[in-house]
Design a protein around this motif. Structure first.
Motif, PDB file in Angstrom:
ATOM      1  N   SER A  40      83.535  97.274 130.975  1.00  0.00           N
ATOM      2  CA  SER A  40      83.964  97.829 129.690  1.00  0.00           C
ATOM      3  C   SER A  40      85.125  97.031 129.099  1.00  0.00           C
ATOM      4  CB  SER A  40      84.348  99.300 129.848  1.00  0.00           C
ATOM      5  OG  SER A  40      85.392  99.436 130.785  1.00  0.00           O
ATOM      6  N   GLY A  41      85.970  96.453 129.928  1.00  0.00           N
ATOM      7  CA  GLY A  41      87.081  95.641 129.430  1.00  0.00           C
ATOM      8  C   GLY A  41      86.604  94.405 128.695  1.00  0.00           C
ATOM      9  N   ILE A  42      85.626  93.722 129.278  1.00  0.00           N
ATOM     10  CA  ILE A  42      85.079  92.529 128.626  1.00  0.00           C
ATOM     11  C   ILE A  42      84.378  92.915 127.336  1.00  0.00           C
ATOM     12  CG2 ILE A  42      83.368  90.701 128.861  1.00  0.00           C
ATOM     13  CD1 ILE A  42      84.141  90.509 131.796  1.00  0.00           C
ATOM     14  N   ALA A  43      83.674  94.034 127.343  1.00  0.00           N
ATOM     15  CA  ALA A  43      82.992  94.487 126.127  1.00  0.00           C
ATOM     16  C   ALA A  43      83.992  94.780 125.013  1.00  0.00           C
ATOM     17  CB  ALA A  43      82.156  95.722 126.428  1.00  0.00           C
ATOM     18  N   VAL A  44      85.117  95.400 125.347  1.00  0.00           N
ATOM     19  CA  VAL A  44      86.142  95.698 124.342  1.00  0.00           C
ATOM     20  C   VAL A  44      86.746  94.411 123.789  1.00  0.00           C
ATOM     21  CG1 VAL A  44      88.450  96.688 124.045  1.00  0.00           C
ATOM     22  CG2 VAL A  44      86.685  97.981 125.215  1.00  0.00           C
ATOM     23  N   VAL A  45      87.080  93.475 124.654  1.00  0.00           N
ATOM     24  CA  VAL A  45      87.689  92.218 124.215  1.00  0.00           C
ATOM     25  C   VAL A  45      86.709  91.418 123.355  1.00  0.00           C
ATOM     26  CG1 VAL A  45      88.588  90.009 125.022  1.00  0.00           C
ATOM     27  CG2 VAL A  45      89.333  92.113 126.103  1.00  0.00           C
ATOM     28  N   ALA A  47      84.220  92.650 121.576  1.00  0.00           N
ATOM     29  CA  ALA A  47      84.067  93.360 120.308  1.00  0.00           C
ATOM     30  C   ALA A  47      85.249  93.097 119.384  1.00  0.00           C
ATOM     31  CB  ALA A  47      83.916  94.856 120.565  1.00  0.00           C
ATOM     32  N   LEU A  48      86.461  93.087 119.915  1.00  0.00           N
ATOM     33  CA  LEU A  48      87.640  92.783 119.110  1.00  0.00           C
ATOM     34  C   LEU A  48      87.590  91.352 118.571  1.00  0.00           C
ATOM     35  CD1 LEU A  48      90.467  94.496 121.178  1.00  0.00           C
ATOM     36  CD2 LEU A  48      89.646  95.160 118.918  1.00  0.00           C
ATOM     37  N   LEU A  49      87.212  90.405 119.423  1.00  0.00           N
ATOM     38  CA  LEU A  49      87.112  89.013 118.999  1.00  0.00           C
ATOM     39  C   LEU A  49      86.049  88.842 117.925  1.00  0.00           C
ATOM     40  CD1 LEU A  49      88.008  86.078 119.369  1.00  0.00           C
ATOM     41  CD2 LEU A  49      86.274  85.877 121.160  1.00  0.00           C
ATOM     42  N   ALA A  50      84.907  89.502 118.096  1.00  0.00           N
ATOM     43  CA  ALA A  50      83.855  89.424 117.083  1.00  0.00           C
ATOM     44  C   ALA A  50      84.329  90.018 115.757  1.00  0.00           C
ATOM     45  CB  ALA A  50      82.606  90.155 117.574  1.00  0.00           C
ATOM     46  N   GLY A  51      85.074  91.100 115.802  1.00  0.00           N
ATOM     47  CA  GLY A  51      85.613  91.703 114.583  1.00  0.00           C
ATOM     48  C   GLY A  51      86.594  90.790 113.877  1.00  0.00           C
ATOM     49  N   VAL A  52      87.444  90.127 114.638  1.00  0.00           N
ATOM     50  CA  VAL A  52      88.408  89.200 114.047  1.00  0.00           C
ATOM     51  C   VAL A  52      87.677  88.025 113.404  1.00  0.00           C
ATOM     52  CG1 VAL A  52      90.198  87.510 114.624  1.00  0.00           C
ATOM     53  CG2 VAL A  52      90.345  89.828 115.507  1.00  0.00           C
ATOM     54  N   LEU A  53      86.687  87.480 114.093  1.00  0.00           N
ATOM     55  CA  LEU A  53      85.950  86.337 113.548  1.00  0.00           C
ATOM     56  C   LEU A  53      85.152  86.722 112.306  1.00  0.00           C
ATOM     57  CD1 LEU A  53      84.739  84.582 116.816  1.00  0.00           C
ATOM     58  CD2 LEU A  53      86.604  83.908 115.298  1.00  0.00           C
ATOM     59  N   LEU A  54      84.480  87.869 112.346  1.00  0.00           N
ATOM     60  CA  LEU A  54      83.724  88.315 111.171  1.00  0.00           C
ATOM     61  C   LEU A  54      84.655  88.628 110.001  1.00  0.00           C
ATOM     62  CD1 LEU A  54      80.995  90.577 112.785  1.00  0.00           C
ATOM     63  CD2 LEU A  54      80.660  88.402 111.621  1.00  0.00           C
ATOM     64  N   GLY A  55      85.765  89.283 110.255  1.00  0.00           N
ATOM     65  CA  GLY A  55      86.726  89.581 109.192  1.00  0.00           C
ATOM     66  C   GLY A  55      87.319  88.319 108.595  1.00  0.00           C
TER      67      GLY A  55
END
Length: 96
Positions: A40-45, A47-55
């Protein structure tokens, strides 16, 4: 300024490592055509990285690129208006 960037990078790296290590439960992510088993930790990190890149990509596409094009047009117009008018060649005295 570079040392500040390096410190920010290290702080976010440590935060990512802490989140990844504190959330070590196994999860299964079903993508429809494939399944990914991860923690779950890797999934959260991720997801956060994908959000930053998409934003960042959206901001780049909707704000930065149009503003750069507008700046180029303005600089081109300013250069044309500031350029001296072309001087006609002098009459050499050869009759017409």
């Amino acid at each position: 300024m570079n040392i500040l960037r390096l410190l920010a990078l290290l702080a976010f790296l440590v935060a990512g490592l802490v989140v990844g290590s504190l959330n070590s439960q196994r999860i299964l992510i079903n993508l429809g055509v494939a399944e990914v088993v991860t923690t779950s930790g890797i999934a959260v990190v991720v997801a956060l990285l994908a959000g930053v890149l998409l934003g960042g990509g959206l901001v780049l596409a909707t704000t930065v690129i149009p503003l750069q094009a507008r700046l180029r047009r303005a600089e081109r117009a300013a250069a044309q208006s500031a350029a001296p008018a072309p001087v006609p060649p002098p009459d050499c005295g050869q009759g017409s």
